[in-house]
Design an enzyme around this catalytic site. Structure first.
Site, PDB file in Angstrom:
ATOM      1  N   ASP A 158      -0.269 -19.766  24.881  1.00 16.57           N
ATOM      2  CA  ASP A 158      -1.639 -20.220  24.681  1.00 16.57           C
ATOM      3  C   ASP A 158      -1.742 -21.705  25.061  1.00 16.57           C
ATOM      4  O   ASP A 158      -1.021 -22.176  25.948  1.00 16.57           O
ATOM      5  CB  ASP A 158      -2.033 -19.991  23.211  1.00 16.57           C
ATOM      6  CG  ASP A 158      -3.500 -19.631  23.052  1.00 16.57           C
ATOM      7  OD1 ASP A 158      -4.339 -20.526  23.275  1.00 16.57           O
ATOM      8  OD2 ASP A 158      -3.805 -18.469  22.732  1.00 16.57           O
ATOM      9  N   HIS A 199      -7.338 -23.804  20.512  1.00 15.13           N
ATOM     10  CA  HIS A 199      -7.302 -22.340  20.570  1.00 15.13           C
ATOM     11  C   HIS A 199      -5.951 -21.797  20.123  1.00 15.13           C
ATOM     12  O   HIS A 199      -5.865 -20.883  19.285  1.00 15.13           O
ATOM     13  CB  HIS A 199      -7.622 -21.893  21.999  1.00 15.13           C
ATOM     14  CG  HIS A 199      -7.794 -20.425  22.187  1.00 15.13           C
ATOM     15  ND1 HIS A 199      -6.725 -19.581  22.438  1.00 15.13           N
ATOM     16  CD2 HIS A 199      -8.895 -19.632  22.175  1.00 15.13           C
ATOM     17  CE1 HIS A 199      -7.171 -18.343  22.571  1.00 15.13           C
ATOM     18  NE2 HIS A 199      -8.484 -18.348  22.417  1.00 15.13           N
ATOM     19  N   ASN A 291     -13.604 -10.885  26.681  1.00 20.36           N
ATOM     20  CA  ASN A 291     -14.873 -11.158  26.011  1.00 20.36           C
ATOM     21  C   ASN A 291     -16.072 -10.993  26.940  1.00 20.36           C
ATOM     22  O   ASN A 291     -17.097 -11.656  26.767  1.00 20.36           O
ATOM     23  CB  ASN A 291     -14.880 -12.583  25.438  1.00 20.36           C
ATOM     24  CG  ASN A 291     -13.794 -12.793  24.396  1.00 20.36           C
ATOM     25  OD1 ASN A 291     -13.433 -11.871  23.669  1.00 20.36           O
ATOM     26  ND2 ASN A 291     -13.269 -14.009  24.326  1.00 20.36           N
ATOM     27  N   SER A 367      -9.581 -12.938  21.447  1.00 19.31           N
ATOM     28  CA  SER A 367      -8.458 -13.852  21.222  1.00 19.31           C
ATOM     29  C   SER A 367      -8.095 -13.924  19.751  1.00 19.31           C
ATOM     30  O   SER A 367      -6.921 -14.123  19.402  1.00 19.31           O
ATOM     31  CB  SER A 367      -8.816 -15.256  21.711  1.00 19.31           C
ATOM     32  OG  SER A 367      -8.788 -15.348  23.106  1.00 19.31           O
TER      33      SER A 367
END
Length: 594
Positions: A158, A199, A291, A367
């Site tokens: 990530d 994130h 998404n 996520s």
């Protein structure tokens, strides 16, 4: 003939009772339905040498003291309520069952049973734990009683993790006490995979936020070890080259689970190969479906070998942003903030405007759903799962069916449930129920044959040429992985039942191949038995093994089948092919009469 048909009816009843006893019970008669149910102590935790006796209200201590010598126990009221409700306990009982049997004969006794111990499900003391509706949705409080992920390394590919104090970077407070393995920053090519976006830290918190520390919120597998692997920059973007290298790095450096809450790129053979490489090294790869709110799972989630995750909101329905499609595996909480921030996923992360500043932020997205699945995979490894196949099987069997469907494009195998997945792993493992189904069908087949045409049950069962194919079709060489390791395709294949060999031959797909989940193989092989009669026992065993496998698959509503125009057709497909296999098995076992 009448006797044969009668025997067949009896056998069919036996089959139904044997195969379905764990799902349903016969209705009781009016008389028995009013009696007290029998005690089921299979899962109870008993206090050793202790009993509970409930006397009829008004029974005095003097009365039961007079009976104690006969019973061989020393009863006392359990509390001050005892004089009114008659509840007593005894400790130090040598033979609990014998004592209870004697006590139950007394007409003044309403009930007598072993004293049981109950425990509170683990509840973290993190002050904002109550805001984590997502952990309640996947049944975490009960799952923590079985596993907390201890010792399992989860690589988070990530934007990095706020896991250390280094230069301007600061560890967020709710990761203090969490465990970390050495990671790498593939964006800046150094060993400090710090988060400059927020994130990655948020994702890592869902997996293994420090828990029960009186700070912030909880994580799913909080005794797992996080491996920070930075592949996305401070804009949240990264290259396929860095992601490919990171997957291989994690697989080579002890990770058992890889979480990739990222996606959006096109197909990359190099990345597909990296996912396959990790899987062959025994790593479960979990990735976000995307998404884009469209009917297409994004890469890397769509690669064979990755577990693709869609997102649901607090009401358990597909979130409006979540992608879905034929490559989907499972759904998990991702949040839906249309009705407020409280409906997102809350975790401790950094303020992207100031990497040294800690915040508790509510995010939403696939996520956020993905780390729930990755963390439960860690729980399963900590509980004894041997590899990706076993982890996925437990995840999918434990998933809560949505609208009664075994699989759908929106939810995959269903909504993640940590407790049920751990139970699926620890239950009557593997495909053993398939074997019980096959043996029950064997009994049924033999009972439908006339006395002269019927071989003996034990005689045929312990004939190697019959038994070996039966086992191969129902449980496979189940010990192969533990004996020879799981890195070879040959070992992986033989450790599976024959119908599941399609995973090795065609590659792991999201849905089972209906040609393997059918009577095709026994039917084709039965043709050879016309000329080569010595093959009949082997083909009979194989056919009944397939019948048992397909019957259990239909009964448990486990598989989703590919190429079906409607998902509900999977059930009749399995049932019809089970019956065909049973008929073939019967034909192969029937002795010729002169």
């Amino acid at each position: 003939m009448q006797r044969i048909l009668a025997n067949a009816v009896v056998a069919l009843a036996v089959v139904g009772a044997a195969a379905c006893s764990s799902k349903s019970e016969a209705p009781s008669s009016p008389e028995t339905s009013q009696s007290a149910p029998s005690l089921d102590l299979a899962e109870a935790e008993l206090v050793p040498g202790s009993i509970l006796v409930d006397f009829k209200d008004g029974t005095t201590k003097e009365q039961f003291d007079a009976w104690e010598d006969e019973w061989g126990v020393d009863l006392e009221f359990n509390s001050i309520e005892g004089k009114d409700d008659g509840l007593t306990v005894a400790v130090g009982v040598d033979d609990v069952e014998s004592a209870l049997e004697r006590i139950r004969q007394n007409p003044a006794v309403e009930s007598a049973e072993p004293l049981m111990q109950f425990r509170a499900s683990f509840t973290p003391n993190d002050p904002d734990y109550g805001k984590q509706w997502n952990l309640q949705m996947i049944d975490m409080p009960k799952a923590w009683d079985s596993s907390k992920g201890k010792g399992v390394v989860v690589a988070v590919l990530d934007t990095g993790i706020a896991y250390e104090d280094y230069d301007d970077f600061k560890q967020v407070p709710d990761l203090k006490g969490a465990k970390f393995a050495k990671g790498y920053d593939f964006v800046n090519d150094d060993e400090h995979a710090n988060d400059d976006h927020g994130h990655g830290t948020h994702v890592a918190g869902t997996i293994a936020q420090a828990t029960n520390n009186g700070e912030g919120v909880a994580g799913v597998a909080f005794e797992a070890t996080l491996m920070p692997v930075k592949v996305l920059n401070h804009f949240g973007a990264g290259t396929s080259a860095d992601i490919v290298d990171a997957i291989r790095f994690a697989a080579d450096n002890g990770a058992k689970v890889i979480n990739m809450s990222l996606g959006g790129g096109g197909y990359s053979k190099a990345m597909a190969d990296a996912v396959e490489y990790a899987r062959k090294k025994g790593v479960t790869v979990v990735a976000a479906a995307g998404n884009a709110a469209r009917n297409r799972v994004e890469y890397p989630a769509a690669y064979p070998g990755a577990v693709a995750v869609s997102a649901v909101g607090p009401d358990g329905t597909l979130a409006p942003y979540s992608s879905y499609g034929k490559d989907l595996d499972i759904a998990a909480p991702g949040g839906d903030k249309r009705k407020g921030e409280q409906n997102g996923i809350i975790q401790n992360t950094i303020d992207p405007r100031d990497v040294s500043r800690s915040v508790y932020a509510s995010y939403q997205g696939t996520s956020m759903a993905t780390p729930h699945v990755a963390a439960v995979a860690a729980l399963l490894y900590a509980a004894g799962a041997s590899g990706p196949d076993e982890v996925e099987k437990a995840l999918f069997e434990g998933a809560k069916r949505v609208n009664g469907q075994a699989w759908s494009e929106q939810y995959g195998h269903g909504l993640l449930n940590a407790k049920a997945s751990l139970e699926a792993l620890g239950g009557t493992g593997g495909q053993w129920p398939s074997l019980w189904w096959a043996l029950a069908l064997l009994a049924f087949v033999l009972m439908t044959l006339g006395r002269r045409a019927r071989p003996g049950f034990l005689n045929i069962l312990f004939t190697p040429s019959f038994l070996v194919p039966l086992l191969l079709a129902t449980v496979g060489v189940f010990f192969a992985r533990s004996w020879f390791g799981g890195s070879s395709d040959v070992v992986n294949a033989v450790s599976l039942p024959i119908p599941d060999w399609e995973r090795i031959i065609f590659g792991r797909g999201k849905l089972a191949n209906p040609l393997f989940y059918s009577a095709l193989i026994p039917t084709v092989l039965s043709i050879f038995a016309i000329k080569f009669r010595a093959l009949r026992p082997a083909i009979g065993g194989l056919a009944l093994g397939f019948a048992g496998f397909l019957g259990y698959a239909a009964w448990s509503k486990a598989p989703g089948l590919a190429y079906m125009p409607f998902s509900f057709l999977a059930m009749p497909w399995l049932v019809v092919n089970m019956l065909i296999c049973t008929f073939i098995g019967r034909a192969m076992l029937k002795k010729e009469t002169v």
